[in-house]
Design an enzyme around this catalytic site. Sequence first.
Site, PDB file in Angstrom:
ATOM      1  N   THR A  51       5.110  -3.038  -4.921  1.00  0.00           N
ATOM      2  CA  THR A  51       4.634  -4.363  -4.965  1.00  0.00           C
ATOM      3  C   THR A  51       3.327  -4.749  -4.560  1.00  0.00           C
ATOM      4  O   THR A  51       2.626  -5.178  -5.300  1.00  0.00           O
ATOM      5  CB  THR A  51       5.796  -5.423  -4.266  1.00  0.00           C
ATOM      6  OG1 THR A  51       6.939  -4.887  -4.594  1.00  0.00           O
ATOM      7  CG2 THR A  51       5.692  -6.510  -4.412  1.00  0.00           C
ATOM      8  N   LYS A 135       3.194  -2.543   8.683  1.00  0.00           N
ATOM      9  CA  LYS A 135       3.196  -2.741  10.153  1.00  0.00           C
ATOM     10  C   LYS A 135       4.166  -1.711  10.587  1.00  0.00           C
ATOM     11  O   LYS A 135       3.846  -1.532  11.846  1.00  0.00           O
ATOM     12  CB  LYS A 135       4.141  -4.032  10.091  1.00  0.00           C
ATOM     13  CG  LYS A 135       5.424  -4.092   9.682  1.00  0.00           C
ATOM     14  CD  LYS A 135       5.752  -5.429   9.021  1.00  0.00           C
ATOM     15  CE  LYS A 135       5.494  -5.273   7.625  1.00  0.00           C
ATOM     16  NZ  LYS A 135       5.776  -6.299   6.392  1.00  0.00           N
ATOM     17  N   GLU A 159      -5.629  -5.625   9.024  1.00  0.00           N
ATOM     18  CA  GLU A 159      -5.185  -7.177   8.812  1.00  0.00           C
ATOM     19  C   GLU A 159      -4.161  -7.554   8.286  1.00  0.00           C
ATOM     20  O   GLU A 159      -3.475  -8.778   8.608  1.00  0.00           O
ATOM     21  CB  GLU A 159      -6.558  -7.841   8.312  1.00  0.00           C
ATOM     22  CG  GLU A 159      -6.634  -9.471   8.414  1.00  0.00           C
ATOM     23  CD  GLU A 159      -6.855 -10.150   9.554  1.00  0.00           C
ATOM     24  OE1 GLU A 159      -7.753  -9.724  10.228  1.00  0.00           O
ATOM     25  OE2 GLU A 159      -5.880 -10.671  10.115  1.00  0.00           O
ATOM     26  N   GLU A 219      14.833  -8.925   0.267  1.00  0.00           N
ATOM     27  CA  GLU A 219      15.298  -7.612  -0.250  1.00  0.00           C
ATOM     28  C   GLU A 219      16.627  -7.539  -0.732  1.00  0.00           C
ATOM     29  O   GLU A 219      17.626  -8.333  -0.155  1.00  0.00           O
ATOM     30  CB  GLU A 219      14.873  -6.426   0.507  1.00  0.00           C
ATOM     31  CG  GLU A 219      13.603  -6.517   1.268  1.00  0.00           C
ATOM     32  CD  GLU A 219      12.535  -5.807   0.488  1.00  0.00           C
ATOM     33  OE1 GLU A 219      13.006  -4.821  -0.176  1.00  0.00           O
ATOM     34  OE2 GLU A 219      11.179  -5.882   0.477  1.00  0.00           O
ATOM     35  N   ASP A 230      11.291  -6.546  11.468  1.00  0.00           N
ATOM     36  CA  ASP A 230      10.130  -6.620  10.777  1.00  0.00           C
ATOM     37  C   ASP A 230       9.179  -7.616  11.865  1.00  0.00           C
ATOM     38  O   ASP A 230       8.294  -7.056  12.146  1.00  0.00           O
ATOM     39  CB  ASP A 230      10.243  -7.644   9.380  1.00  0.00           C
ATOM     40  CG  ASP A 230       8.969  -8.004   8.862  1.00  0.00           C
ATOM     41  OD1 ASP A 230       8.203  -7.244   8.013  1.00  0.00           O
ATOM     42  OD2 ASP A 230       8.470  -9.007   9.197  1.00  0.00           O
ATOM     43  N   LYS A 234       5.918  -6.511  14.068  1.00  0.00           N
ATOM     44  CA  LYS A 234       4.441  -7.149  14.055  1.00  0.00           C
ATOM     45  C   LYS A 234       4.392  -7.751  15.292  1.00  0.00           C
ATOM     46  O   LYS A 234       3.091  -7.559  15.903  1.00  0.00           O
ATOM     47  CB  LYS A 234       4.804  -8.745  13.152  1.00  0.00           C
ATOM     48  CG  LYS A 234       4.616  -8.218  11.748  1.00  0.00           C
ATOM     49  CD  LYS A 234       5.118  -9.446  10.953  1.00  0.00           C
ATOM     50  CE  LYS A 234       5.433  -9.249   9.369  1.00  0.00           C
ATOM     51  NZ  LYS A 234       6.091 -10.098   8.599  1.00  0.00           N
ATOM     52  N   GLY A 330       2.973 -12.809   0.904  1.00  0.00           N
ATOM     53  CA  GLY A 330       3.517 -12.357  -0.556  1.00  0.00           C
ATOM     54  C   GLY A 330       2.470 -11.218  -1.017  1.00  0.00           C
ATOM     55  O   GLY A 330       1.352 -11.103  -0.417  1.00  0.00           O
TER      56      GLY A 330
HETATM   57  N1  LIG Z   1       5.637  -6.827  -0.385  1.00  0.00           N
HETATM   58  C1  LIG Z   1       4.885  -7.642   0.218  1.00  0.00           C
HETATM   59  O1  LIG Z   1       4.872  -8.832  -0.170  1.00  0.00           O
HETATM   60  C2  LIG Z   1       4.112  -7.005   1.666  1.00  0.00           C
HETATM   61  C3  LIG Z   1       3.471  -7.913   2.016  1.00  0.00           C
HETATM   62  C4  LIG Z   1       2.727  -7.650   3.444  1.00  0.00           C
HETATM   63  C5  LIG Z   1       2.935  -6.179   3.610  1.00  0.00           C
HETATM   64  N2  LIG Z   1       3.749  -5.442   3.151  1.00  0.00           N
HETATM   65  C6  LIG Z   1       3.692  -4.116   3.406  1.00  0.00           C
HETATM   66  O2  LIG Z   1       3.223  -3.275   2.531  1.00  0.00           O
HETATM   67  C7  LIG Z   1       3.940  -1.887   2.517  1.00  0.00           C
HETATM   68  C8  LIG Z   1       4.296  -1.584   1.058  1.00  0.00           C
HETATM   69  O3  LIG Z   1       5.204  -2.566   0.549  1.00  0.00           O
HETATM   70  P1  LIG Z   1       5.819  -2.662  -0.918  1.00  0.00           P
HETATM   71  O4  LIG Z   1       6.601  -4.158  -0.949  1.00  0.00           O
HETATM   72  O5  LIG Z   1       4.784  -2.562  -1.927  1.00  0.00           O
HETATM   73  O6  LIG Z   1       6.729  -1.511  -0.917  1.00  0.00           O
HETATM   74  P2  LIG Z   1       7.251  -0.857  -2.485  1.00  0.00           P
HETATM   75  O7  LIG Z   1       7.167  -1.773  -3.736  1.00  0.00           O
HETATM   76  O8  LIG Z   1       8.572  -0.353  -2.082  1.00  0.00           O
HETATM   77  O9  LIG Z   1       6.013   0.158  -2.881  1.00  0.00           O
HETATM   78  C9  LIG Z   1       6.048   1.419  -2.173  1.00  0.00           C
HETATM   79  C10 LIG Z   1       5.053   2.359  -2.802  1.00  0.00           C
HETATM   80  O10 LIG Z   1       4.884   3.397  -2.195  1.00  0.00           O
HETATM   81  C11 LIG Z   1       5.091   4.677  -3.118  1.00  0.00           C
HETATM   82  N3  LIG Z   1       5.956   5.526  -2.177  1.00  0.00           N
HETATM   83  C12 LIG Z   1       6.921   5.364  -1.292  1.00  0.00           C
HETATM   84  N4  LIG Z   1       7.180   6.593  -0.318  1.00  0.00           N
HETATM   85  C13 LIG Z   1       6.554   7.365  -0.990  1.00  0.00           C
HETATM   86  C14 LIG Z   1       6.410   8.760  -0.883  1.00  0.00           C
HETATM   87  N5  LIG Z   1       7.289   9.468   0.006  1.00  0.00           N
HETATM   88  N6  LIG Z   1       5.582   9.554  -1.391  1.00  0.00           N
HETATM   89  C15 LIG Z   1       4.576   8.928  -2.626  1.00  0.00           C
HETATM   90  N7  LIG Z   1       4.854   7.509  -2.630  1.00  0.00           N
HETATM   91  C16 LIG Z   1       5.787   6.888  -2.100  1.00  0.00           C
HETATM   92  C17 LIG Z   1       6.243   4.093  -4.008  1.00  0.00           C
HETATM   93  O11 LIG Z   1       6.438   4.986  -5.111  1.00  0.00           O
HETATM   94  P3  LIG Z   1       7.237   4.818  -6.282  1.00  0.00           P
HETATM   95  O12 LIG Z   1       6.741   3.580  -7.192  1.00  0.00           O
HETATM   96  O13 LIG Z   1       7.300   5.704  -7.222  1.00  0.00           O
HETATM   97  O14 LIG Z   1       8.665   4.326  -5.820  1.00  0.00           O
HETATM   98  C18 LIG Z   1       5.709   2.830  -4.264  1.00  0.00           C
HETATM   99  O15 LIG Z   1       4.687   2.894  -5.274  1.00  0.00           O
HETATM  100  C19 LIG Z   1       5.019  -1.923   3.266  1.00  0.00           C
HETATM  101  O16 LIG Z   1       4.577  -1.192   4.602  1.00  0.00           O
HETATM  102  C20 LIG Z   1       5.291  -3.489   3.527  1.00  0.00           C
HETATM  103  O17 LIG Z   1       5.983  -3.700   4.726  1.00  0.00           O
HETATM  104  C21 LIG Z   1       4.498  -5.731   2.192  1.00  0.00           C
END
Ligand SMILES: NC(=O)c1ccc[n+]([C@@H]2O[C@H](COP(=O)([O-])OP(=O)(O)OC[C@H]3O[C@@H](n4cnc5c(N)ncnc54)[C@H](OP(=O)(O)O)[C@@H]3O)[C@@H](O)[C@H]2O)c1
Length: 451
Positions: A51, A135, A159, A219, A230, A234, A330
Amino acid sequence: VSSAATQPPRGTRLPGPPTSRRAATLRAREAPGDGRRTATPVRVALLGLGTVGSAVARLATRVSLDGRDIHLTGALVRDNARAREAAGVPVTTDVDAIVAARPDIAIEALGGAEPARTIVLECLRRGVHVVTANKSLIAAHGDELRAVARASGAALRDEATVIAGVPFLATLARRPLACEVTSVTGILNGTTHFLLSAIERGETFAGALAEARRLGLAESDPSSDVDGIDASEKLAILVRLLGRLRLSPASVARRSIADVTPHDLQHAAILGGTLKPVAHAAWSGPTVHAFVGPAFVPASHPLASISGVTNGIVLTSASGPLFYGGPGAGPEITARTLLDDVAEVARGERLPWPEDGTAAEAAASPQVSWLLRISSPAPLPGGSDLADLLASHGVFVRRGSESSDPGAGESRWLLTWPVVKVRVDAALDAVRGATGCAATAFRSVEDTHAL
Ligand SMILES: NC(=O)c1ccc[n+]([C@@H]2O[C@H](COP(=O)([O-])OP(=O)(O)OC[C@H]3O[C@@H](n4cnc5c(N)ncnc54)[C@H](OP(=O)(O)O)[C@@H]3O)[C@@H](O)[C@H]2O)c1
C-alpha cells in the site's frame, strides 16, 4: 521517475554529508558550491511495494525533490510473480540485488520487525540512508538501527512512523529545549478514532467496523488497531524521543475499544466529556506511566473536539501545552512524508541523534478520575447504596447518569473523583460480588491541558 536503465556516474549518487569513508570519496563530485543545482537524480530503492510502497512509486512519477528527479532503482517484495502497478520499477525478492543497484536512499515500507530489521541493518552498514514508515521496527529496534547508522554515516529517518499526516517528530528532535516534554496524550490511531466517532453517532462496534472496512480504514484483522498495539508502538517511539526512555510497547497497559457502546458515548456526554482512543504516557526520572485505550476526555480538552480519522497530540512542555493535530496516516500522506524525509536526507540535512536512552521503569498508578459503567438486566441497587459500596473502597462519585431499557435492563455511569486504579478494581470487584452487576471502568484524561 527517470529511466531505470541508466545510472549516474558513481561519484554523484550519495547526497548526504560525507561522513562515511564511501561518502568522503564522493565529496568532490557533489553539488557545486555556487548554489547551482545538479540535475543528478536521487536514487531511491523501495523496500516493500504494498500500500505505502506503491503510493511512493506513484508519487515519485509526479514530483521532484529540490529539482532533482527520483530514480527508483528497484523494489523489494515477497512475491515477484504478482502483477504490480509500478511499471518500470525493477521488482525483486533479492535484498542483494536491491543494494547492488546502488541506491542513495532506501524507503522501508515492509512492516513488522523482521525481516525489516535485518534488511535495514544491511542497508545502513553499506552506507545506504534509510527512511522508514515502520513503527513496529523503530519501536522495537530503533536504538540498534541508530547505532549502526551513526557508525556508517548513514541517515535514518522515521517521521512517517507516527501521525504521518502531521509532520512534527523532526521539529521536536531539532528543538529539545523548546520542546522539553514530560507527558504525551494523543489520539495516534485513525482507525479506532473513526470507530469511536461512528459509535458516538449510534453505530454498534460491529457496524462501525464493517463501515471502516468498506472505506479501507480497517484491516481484515483489525486487532492491532482495536486492541491498541499500533498506538502502543507509536507511544514507545514518542517516549524514546521526548522522554529519552526506552519503553517496550509490550509494557504499555492496553484496553481494547471493542466493548464501547453508543450508550457509553451518550452518557459520557451527559457527564461532560466523551470517550476517545487515547495513548498516554507521563514520566519522571526513569519511571513512566503509559496506557492505551478508550478514555473519558473532558469536553474542554483539545482532544475532545476532533473526530473521525483525525489524529491529535498534546504534549506537556516546559513552556505549556503543545497541540499538534491533523490527518492520520493514509498511504498518500505517508508517501509524501517519506519523500519529504528523502528530500531532507538528499540535501544533506541531518537531525540530531536522540540522546542515549534509559530503560523505562513502571511508575505507580496515578490518581485519575474514572468513568464507571455498572449494568444489570435486573433493577440496579439504589444510587446511594452503590455510592456507599464504592466509597467503602475509597472510590467517591462526582456525578452520575443512568438509563433503563425494558429489554436491556438498567445501567448507570458514574464519574469518580481522582483515585488510583487498584482501588477502582477492588471497588468494582465488590460491586460485582455484592450485586451480580456487570461493571467496567474507563480511565479519564485529566483536564490539565486546556489551551
Ligand atoms: N498503509 C498505510 O496507510 C500506512 C501508513 C503509515 C505507515 N504504514 C506503515 O508502513 C509499512 C508498510 O505498510 P503497508 O500498508 O504498505 O503494508 P503492505 O501493503 O502489507 O506492504 C508490504 C510490502 O512489503 C513486502 N514484504 C513484506 N514482507 C516481506 C519480506 N519478508 N520480504 C520481502 N518483501 C516483503 C510485501 O511484498 P508483497 O507485495 O510481495 O506481499 C509488500 O510489497 C508498515 O510498517 C505500516 O505500519 C502504513
